[in-house]
Design a protein around this motif. Structure first.
Motif, PDB file in Angstrom:
ATOM      1  N   UNK A 147       6.815  -3.452 -11.947  1.00  0.00           N
ATOM      2  CA  UNK A 147       8.150  -3.845 -11.459  1.00  0.00           C
ATOM      3  C   UNK A 147       9.052  -2.784 -10.850  1.00  0.00           C
ATOM      4  N   UNK A 148       8.990  -1.562 -11.259  1.00  0.00           N
ATOM      5  CA  UNK A 148       9.814  -0.585 -10.622  1.00  0.00           C
ATOM      6  C   UNK A 148       9.032   0.289  -9.625  1.00  0.00           C
ATOM      7  N   UNK A 149       8.056  -0.706  -9.152  1.00  0.00           N
ATOM      8  CA  UNK A 149       7.389  -0.033  -7.720  1.00  0.00           C
ATOM      9  C   UNK A 149       6.207   0.712  -7.768  1.00  0.00           C
ATOM     10  N   UNK A 150       5.691   0.703  -8.822  1.00  0.00           N
ATOM     11  CA  UNK A 150       4.621   1.861  -8.825  1.00  0.00           C
ATOM     12  C   UNK A 150       3.078   1.117  -9.072  1.00  0.00           C
ATOM     13  N   UNK A 151       2.229   1.719  -8.623  1.00  0.00           N
ATOM     14  CA  UNK A 151       0.986   1.230  -8.425  1.00  0.00           C
ATOM     15  C   UNK A 151       0.182   1.748  -9.972  1.00  0.00           C
ATOM     16  N   UNK A 152      -0.042   0.966 -10.925  1.00  0.00           N
ATOM     17  CA  UNK A 152      -0.134   1.248 -12.282  1.00  0.00           C
ATOM     18  C   UNK A 152      -1.715   1.165 -12.326  1.00  0.00           C
ATOM     19  N   UNK A 153      -2.179   2.381 -12.933  1.00  0.00           N
ATOM     20  CA  UNK A 153      -3.575   2.660 -13.387  1.00  0.00           C
ATOM     21  C   UNK A 153      -3.798   2.951 -14.722  1.00  0.00           C
ATOM     22  N   UNK A 154      -4.711   2.389 -15.571  1.00  0.00           N
ATOM     23  CA  UNK A 154      -4.663   2.768 -17.202  1.00  0.00           C
ATOM     24  C   UNK A 154      -6.224   3.091 -17.189  1.00  0.00           C
ATOM     25  N   UNK A 155      -6.120   4.174 -18.315  1.00  0.00           N
ATOM     26  CA  UNK A 155      -7.480   4.786 -18.371  1.00  0.00           C
ATOM     27  C   UNK A 155      -7.857   4.339 -19.935  1.00  0.00           C
ATOM     28  N   UNK A 156      -9.315   4.552 -20.310  1.00  0.00           N
ATOM     29  CA  UNK A 156      -9.869   3.924 -21.460  1.00  0.00           C
ATOM     30  C   UNK A 156     -10.709   5.063 -21.633  1.00  0.00           C
ATOM     31  N   UNK A 157     -10.528   5.921 -22.829  1.00  0.00           N
ATOM     32  CA  UNK A 157     -11.433   7.124 -23.355  1.00  0.00           C
ATOM     33  C   UNK A 157     -12.771   6.593 -23.433  1.00  0.00           C
ATOM     34  N   UNK A 158     -13.847   7.666 -23.367  1.00  0.00           N
ATOM     35  CA  UNK A 158     -15.171   7.186 -23.674  1.00  0.00           C
ATOM     36  C   UNK A 158     -15.119   7.206 -25.104  1.00  0.00           C
ATOM     37  N   UNK A 159     -16.239   6.329 -25.639  1.00  0.00           N
ATOM     38  CA  UNK A 159     -16.310   5.906 -26.950  1.00  0.00           C
ATOM     39  C   UNK A 159     -15.468   4.866 -27.503  1.00  0.00           C
ATOM     40  N   UNK A 160     -14.609   4.373 -26.634  1.00  0.00           N
ATOM     41  CA  UNK A 160     -13.490   3.356 -27.217  1.00  0.00           C
ATOM     42  C   UNK A 160     -13.966   1.911 -26.544  1.00  0.00           C
ATOM     43  N   UNK A 161     -13.410   0.742 -27.059  1.00  0.00           N
ATOM     44  CA  UNK A 161     -13.961  -0.510 -26.874  1.00  0.00           C
ATOM     45  C   UNK A 161     -14.219  -0.799 -25.494  1.00  0.00           C
ATOM     46  N   UNK A 162     -13.073  -0.425 -24.393  1.00  0.00           N
ATOM     47  CA  UNK A 162     -13.518  -0.660 -23.116  1.00  0.00           C
ATOM     48  C   UNK A 162     -14.451   0.065 -22.200  1.00  0.00           C
ATOM     49  N   UNK A 193       0.644  -1.051   0.109  1.00  0.00           N
ATOM     50  CA  UNK A 193      -0.124   0.198  -0.069  1.00  0.00           C
ATOM     51  C   UNK A 193       0.717   1.351  -0.080  1.00  0.00           C
ATOM     52  N   UNK A 194       0.547   2.221  -0.640  1.00  0.00           N
ATOM     53  CA  UNK A 194       1.055   3.929  -0.544  1.00  0.00           C
ATOM     54  C   UNK A 194       2.007   3.786  -1.464  1.00  0.00           C
ATOM     55  N   UNK A 195       2.172   2.984  -2.452  1.00  0.00           N
ATOM     56  CA  UNK A 195       3.286   3.132  -3.717  1.00  0.00           C
ATOM     57  C   UNK A 195       2.867   4.332  -4.499  1.00  0.00           C
ATOM     58  N   UNK A 196       3.871   4.847  -4.947  1.00  0.00           N
ATOM     59  CA  UNK A 196       3.727   6.164  -5.989  1.00  0.00           C
ATOM     60  C   UNK A 196       2.650   5.521  -7.175  1.00  0.00           C
ATOM     61  N   UNK A 197       1.734   6.357  -7.633  1.00  0.00           N
ATOM     62  CA  UNK A 197       0.700   5.849  -8.619  1.00  0.00           C
ATOM     63  C   UNK A 197       1.487   6.635  -9.954  1.00  0.00           C
ATOM     64  N   UNK A 198       1.189   5.569 -10.984  1.00  0.00           N
ATOM     65  CA  UNK A 198       1.507   6.225 -12.419  1.00  0.00           C
ATOM     66  C   UNK A 198       0.011   5.971 -13.199  1.00  0.00           C
ATOM     67  N   UNK A 199      -0.369   6.952 -13.908  1.00  0.00           N
ATOM     68  CA  UNK A 199      -1.574   6.704 -14.517  1.00  0.00           C
ATOM     69  C   UNK A 199      -1.295   6.781 -15.995  1.00  0.00           C
ATOM     70  N   UNK A 200      -1.598   5.731 -16.788  1.00  0.00           N
ATOM     71  CA  UNK A 200      -1.299   5.572 -18.215  1.00  0.00           C
ATOM     72  C   UNK A 200      -2.600   5.986 -19.071  1.00  0.00           C
TER      73      UNK A 200
END
Length: 128
Positions: free
Chosen positions: A93-108, A62-69
C-alpha cells in the motif's frame, strides 16, 4: 451429539476464515495480486518466492522500489500477511514491490532437483 464434539465444531466455525486459507487465497481475499516463482539454488534446492505486485484494483506500476521480506527460523512467508496490520500489505500500500522468501526445508520450499525431503537424508545436509 457429545459436548466435546459440539465444542470442537464451535471452535472450527469460530475460526478466522483466513486461518484455513493458502497464501494466495489470503492475498486474493484482501484484494492483492499474487505470483509464485520457483528459484533453484546452485546446490539444487528449489525455493518458492512470493510476489505481491499490488492491489488488483490499481494499475501495476513498473519500477517501484523493492522490499524483500524473509521469515525467521521455523517460520514461513505467511508471517508477513497475517493479521490486520500485515507488513507485506502495508508495504504494498505504501508503493513498494513486495517479494517474500521461503527458506529451504520449510513448507513452501521443500523441493530439490534430485532428492526428496522425505526419503533422502542428503536433502537435510545443508547449512544456512
Amino acid at each position: 451429539m457429545s459436548y466435546i464434539l459440539l465444542h470442537l465444531l464451535s471452535l472450527v466455525f469460530s475460526l478466522d476464515p483466513e486461518s484455513l486459507m493458502t497464501f494466495s487465497e489470503v492475498c486474493t481475499y484482501h484484494g492483492y495480486g499474487f505470483e509464485a516463482h520457483n528459484v533453484t539454488t546452485s546446490d539444487g534446492y528449489i525455493l518458492t518466492l512470493y510476489h505481491i505486485p499490488g492491489k488488483k484494483v490499481f494499475l501495476i506500476v513498473k519500477g517501484k522500489p523493492v522490499v524483500f521480506l524473509q521469515h525467521g527460523l521455523l517460520n514461513l512467508a505467511d508471517t508477513w500477511i497475517m493479521n490486520d496490520l500485515a507488513p507485506a500489505f502495508m508495504f504494498s500500500d505504501a508503493g513498494f514491490d513486495v517479494w517474500l522468501g521461503n527458506s529451504r526445508g520449510f513448507y513452501h520450499s521443500l523441493g530439490h532437483i534430485k532428492w526428496n525431503y522425505k526419503t533422502h537424508p542428503q536433502y537435510w545436509q545443508f547449512t544456512w
